[in-house]
Design a protein around this motif. Structure first.
Motif, PDB file in Angstrom:
ATOM      1  N   SER A 192     -13.581   1.564   2.903  1.00 54.17           N
ATOM      2  CA  SER A 192     -12.409   2.449   2.959  1.00 54.17           C
ATOM      3  C   SER A 192     -11.666   2.395   4.287  1.00 54.17           C
ATOM      4  N   ILE A 234      -9.200  -1.466   5.446  1.00 51.06           N
ATOM      5  CA  ILE A 234      -7.819  -1.611   4.964  1.00 51.06           C
ATOM      6  C   ILE A 234      -6.806  -1.455   6.095  1.00 51.06           C
ATOM      7  N   LEU A 277      -7.636  -6.860   0.231  1.00 50.13           N
ATOM      8  CA  LEU A 277      -7.640  -5.462   0.671  1.00 50.13           C
ATOM      9  C   LEU A 277      -8.116  -5.289   2.108  1.00 50.13           C
ATOM     10  N   ILE A 316      -4.103  -3.794   4.926  1.00 48.91           N
ATOM     11  CA  ILE A 316      -2.982  -3.502   4.020  1.00 48.91           C
ATOM     12  C   ILE A 316      -2.298  -2.169   4.329  1.00 48.91           C
ATOM     13  N   LYS A 317      -2.850  -1.428   5.282  1.00 49.14           N
ATOM     14  CA  LYS A 317      -2.279  -0.123   5.632  1.00 49.14           C
ATOM     15  C   LYS A 317      -2.159   0.012   7.139  1.00 49.14           C
ATOM     16  N   TYR A 373      -5.275   6.982   2.539  1.00 52.19           N
ATOM     17  CA  TYR A 373      -5.743   6.083   1.479  1.00 52.19           C
ATOM     18  C   TYR A 373      -6.722   6.861   0.618  1.00 52.19           C
ATOM     19  N   PHE A 395      -7.325   3.023  -4.403  1.00 47.31           N
ATOM     20  CA  PHE A 395      -8.232   1.873  -4.397  1.00 47.31           C
ATOM     21  C   PHE A 395      -8.469   1.379  -5.829  1.00 47.31           C
TER      22      PHE A 395
END
Length: 317
Positions: free
Chosen positions: A39, A42, A65, A68-69, A75, A80
């Motif tokens: 988690s 990302i 993944l 990506i953030k 998130y 997900f």
């Protein structure tokens, strides 16, 4: 929704147990592509503290993944799930083997099972009201409210984890069902033909590896990485609550010494590893493999490869 014709390899286990190396070796054998089930990996610019795989370690295996953030973005599990399921289909359609690798159990569970969300986007107004309530009355009062409404979920959530407490209350006030009731209704049978591999290790050996990994992170520039985020003014967001960042933030805030922050980071990582193992054992039907020496990585890879090949061919013991 069932995709039993789609095969998925999943590798889970506590931090520092050896998931990354194993996943690369298995990906070579199964023509696989890796989907990160972590988690925090990302987030862009959060590489050292999340133990993100380096480009050279990938050995040409595609990874999804990662990065990506931006760190200020939130998130969710629902996000997900919505990203990974199409990825599994895409990888499968290209004749490759999807492999989910990581340690965030709820994220992985949400993909493999018929995991339904009351409202994937959540109720922002309600959440804002609960956040204000926490700020005014204190997190203890909010947690006590959850204890009264949903004692089952309250037992699983630490009183200091305000975000999770708020989410549990949000679910109840938004749809009239407790979080534990929602979780109980989620189907227990996997949606895919899945080989769910769990890695474990003698606790003393694992804790030594975790401590060593933290020392290595510091050598590789963890302090500089966190300072970079700190200087941007980033705080009070999901990414900075990650282990490896919140401890260094407390040092940068002058709350504790660097040595104390690093020791706390080691302790929090060990505790997290213990929680990960407990979660996986209680929530998912995992085939466990002990990674404790003296068996070499090559021997472990072969053992796990044979198990997966047998499972997918219907010849498992």
């Amino acid at each position: 929704m069932e995709n039993k014709n789609e095969k998925v390899i999943v590798i889970i286990g506590p931090t520092a147990v050896g998931k990354t190396k194993l996943s690369i070796e298995l990906a070579k054998r199964f023509n696989g592509e890796v989907i990160s089930g972590d988690s925090m990996q990302i987030y862009k610019g959060m590489d050292i503290g999340t133990a993100k795989i380096k480009q050279e370690e990938m050995e040409g295996i595609p990874h999804h993944l990662l990065d990506i953030k931006s760190p200020e973005e939130s998130y969710s599990v629902a996000e997900f799930q919505s990203m990974v399921r199409p990825l599994i289909t895409d990888i499968t359609n290209r004749g490759k083997m999807p492999m989910i690798v990581g340690g965030t159990g709820l994220y992985i569970q949400s993909v493999l099972y018929d995991y339904k969300f009351t409202d994937s986007k959540g109720n922002e107004q309600l959440r804002s009201e609960l956040e204000k309530k926490a700020a005014i009355m204190g997190k203890e009062a909010l947690y006590e409210e959850l204890v009264q409404i949903d004692p089952v979920s309250a037992k699983k959530i630490h009183p200091n984890n305000v975000r999770r407490v708020i989410r549990a209350l949000e679910i109840y006030y938004d749809c009239g069902k407790t979080m534990s009731e929602v979780e109980h209704t989620n189907e227990a049978n996997p949606l895919y033909d899945v080989a769910l591999i769990g890695l474990t290790m003698d606790r003393e050996q694992l804790y030594k590896r975790i401590n060593y990994r933290v020392d290595l992170m510091v050598e590789e520039g963890l302090l500089e990485e966190v300072k970079g985020l700190y200087k941007t003014g980033l705080r009070d967001c999901q990414s900075i609550q990650a282990i490896g960042y919140k401890e260094i933030y407390s040092y940068l805030d002058g709350v504790q010494s660097l040595d104390s922050a690093i020791e706390q980071l080691k302790q929090n990582s060990r505790r997290y590893a213990k929680r990960q193992l407990t979660w996986f054992r209680n929530k998912m039907n995992v085939e466990w493999f002990d990674m404790t020496p003296p068996l070499s990585m090559d021997e472990k890879v072969e053992e796990i490869f044979q198990y997966i090949a047998g499972k997918f061919s219907g010849k498992e013991n």
